[in-house]
Design an enzyme around this catalytic site. Structure first.
Site, PDB file in Angstrom:
ATOM      1  N   ASN A   1     -23.592  22.676   0.783  1.00 16.65           N
ATOM      2  CA  ASN A   1     -23.811  21.543  -0.108  1.00 16.65           C
ATOM      3  C   ASN A   1     -23.950  20.296   0.754  1.00 16.65           C
ATOM      4  O   ASN A   1     -23.116  20.042   1.623  1.00 16.65           O
ATOM      5  CB  ASN A   1     -22.641  21.391  -1.078  1.00 16.65           C
ATOM      6  CG  ASN A   1     -22.597  22.502  -2.105  1.00 16.65           C
ATOM      7  OD1 ASN A   1     -23.633  23.020  -2.515  1.00 16.65           O
ATOM      8  ND2 ASN A   1     -21.404  22.893  -2.512  1.00 16.65           N
TER       9      ASN A   1
ATOM     10  N   HIS B   1     -19.334  22.312   6.064  1.00 15.38           N
ATOM     11  CA  HIS B   1     -18.760  23.638   5.821  1.00 15.38           C
ATOM     12  C   HIS B   1     -19.803  24.495   5.135  1.00 15.38           C
ATOM     13  O   HIS B   1     -20.505  24.039   4.241  1.00 15.38           O
ATOM     14  CB  HIS B   1     -17.491  23.553   4.959  1.00 15.38           C
ATOM     15  CG  HIS B   1     -17.675  22.758   3.704  1.00 15.38           C
ATOM     16  ND1 HIS B   1     -17.656  21.383   3.696  1.00 15.38           N
ATOM     17  CD2 HIS B   1     -17.917  23.132   2.427  1.00 15.38           C
ATOM     18  CE1 HIS B   1     -17.858  20.947   2.461  1.00 15.38           C
ATOM     19  NE2 HIS B   1     -18.033  21.994   1.664  1.00 15.38           N
TER      20      HIS B   1
HETATM   21  P1  AMP Z   1     -18.103  21.113  -1.342  1.00 14.97           P
HETATM   22  O1  AMP Z   1     -18.159  20.833  -2.799  1.00 14.97           O
HETATM   23  O2  AMP Z   1     -19.264  21.886  -0.828  1.00 14.97           O
HETATM   24  O3  AMP Z   1     -17.804  19.869  -0.519  1.00 14.97           O
HETATM   25  O4  AMP Z   1     -16.890  22.126  -1.164  1.00 14.97           O
HETATM   26  C1  AMP Z   1     -15.586  21.765  -0.845  1.00 14.97           C
HETATM   27  C2  AMP Z   1     -14.766  23.015  -1.052  1.00 14.97           C
HETATM   28  O5  AMP Z   1     -13.525  22.865  -0.388  1.00 14.97           O
HETATM   29  C3  AMP Z   1     -14.455  23.322  -2.512  1.00 14.97           C
HETATM   30  O6  AMP Z   1     -14.979  24.607  -2.849  1.00 14.97           O
HETATM   31  C4  AMP Z   1     -12.919  23.289  -2.566  1.00 14.97           C
HETATM   32  O7  AMP Z   1     -12.379  24.262  -3.437  1.00 14.97           O
HETATM   33  C5  AMP Z   1     -12.548  23.563  -1.116  1.00 14.97           C
HETATM   34  N1  AMP Z   1     -11.266  23.054  -0.701  1.00 14.97           N
HETATM   35  C6  AMP Z   1     -10.734  21.832  -0.940  1.00 14.97           C
HETATM   36  N2  AMP Z   1      -9.538  21.710  -0.371  1.00 14.97           N
HETATM   37  C7  AMP Z   1      -9.281  22.888   0.268  1.00 14.97           C
HETATM   38  C8  AMP Z   1      -8.203  23.387   1.053  1.00 14.97           C
HETATM   39  N3  AMP Z   1      -7.102  22.650   1.320  1.00 14.97           N
HETATM   40  N4  AMP Z   1      -8.280  24.647   1.540  1.00 14.97           N
HETATM   41  C9  AMP Z   1      -9.374  25.402   1.280  1.00 14.97           C
HETATM   42  N5  AMP Z   1     -10.435  24.982   0.565  1.00 14.97           N
HETATM   43  C10 AMP Z   1     -10.391  23.743   0.063  1.00 14.97           C
END
Ligand code: AMP
Ligand code: ZN
Length: 112
Positions: A86, A99
């Site tokens: 994303n 990520h």
């Molecule tokens: P995005 O919307 O592509 O920025 O994705 C961010 C992702 O990070 C989401 O799917 C969240 O569920 C995930 N996320 C947020 N905080 C954590 C965390 N502490 N550990 C693992 N995943 C996380």
């Protein structure tokens, strides 16, 4: 000290369900899984998004993709998997440390 969540995970300051770790890359399970397998792959170094990363270190993008393929193999998601970055608000990016999402283990819907 950093106020970037994924820099903190990379540094070990915030715990994660880690699946693999090398000197430059880390893979850990998403805290809010959207599929039976939902794993995030990050570079330990901070880049805000995939555009910034590929402009600076294209080899590291290759390491992320290799790690993602290894995770998919380890998860046994033979039915298929999706790898996505994303990028920016319209795509729903919420964490501005690049990520890759690995999604699999169920039939995934169409994109868009
Ligand atoms: P995005 O919307 O592509 O920025 O994705 C961010 C992702 O990070 C989401 O799917 C969240 O569920 C995930 N996320 C947020 N905080 C954590 C965390 N502490 N550990 C693992 N995943 C996380
Ligand atoms: Zn960061």
């Amino acid at each position: 000290l950093t106020d970037c969540l994924f820099c903190s995970i990379a540094a070990g300051d915030i715990p994660a369900d880690t699946m693999s770790e090398s000197d430059r890359v880390m893979a850990f399970r998403d805290i809010s899984p959207q599929a039976p397998t939902h794993v995030l792959v990050i570079p330990k170094a901070h880049y805000p998004d995939i555009g910034a990363l590929v402009a600076t270190d294209a080899a590291l993008v290759g390491e992320l993709v290799r790690t993602a393929a290894d995770v998919a193999s380890a998860e046994g998601i033979e039915g298929g998997w999706r790898l996505l970055f994303n990028t920016g608000p319209d795509a729903g990016q919420t964490v501005f440390h690049v990520h890759a999402h690995i999604l699999g283990g169920r039939r995934l819907g169409a994109l868009g």
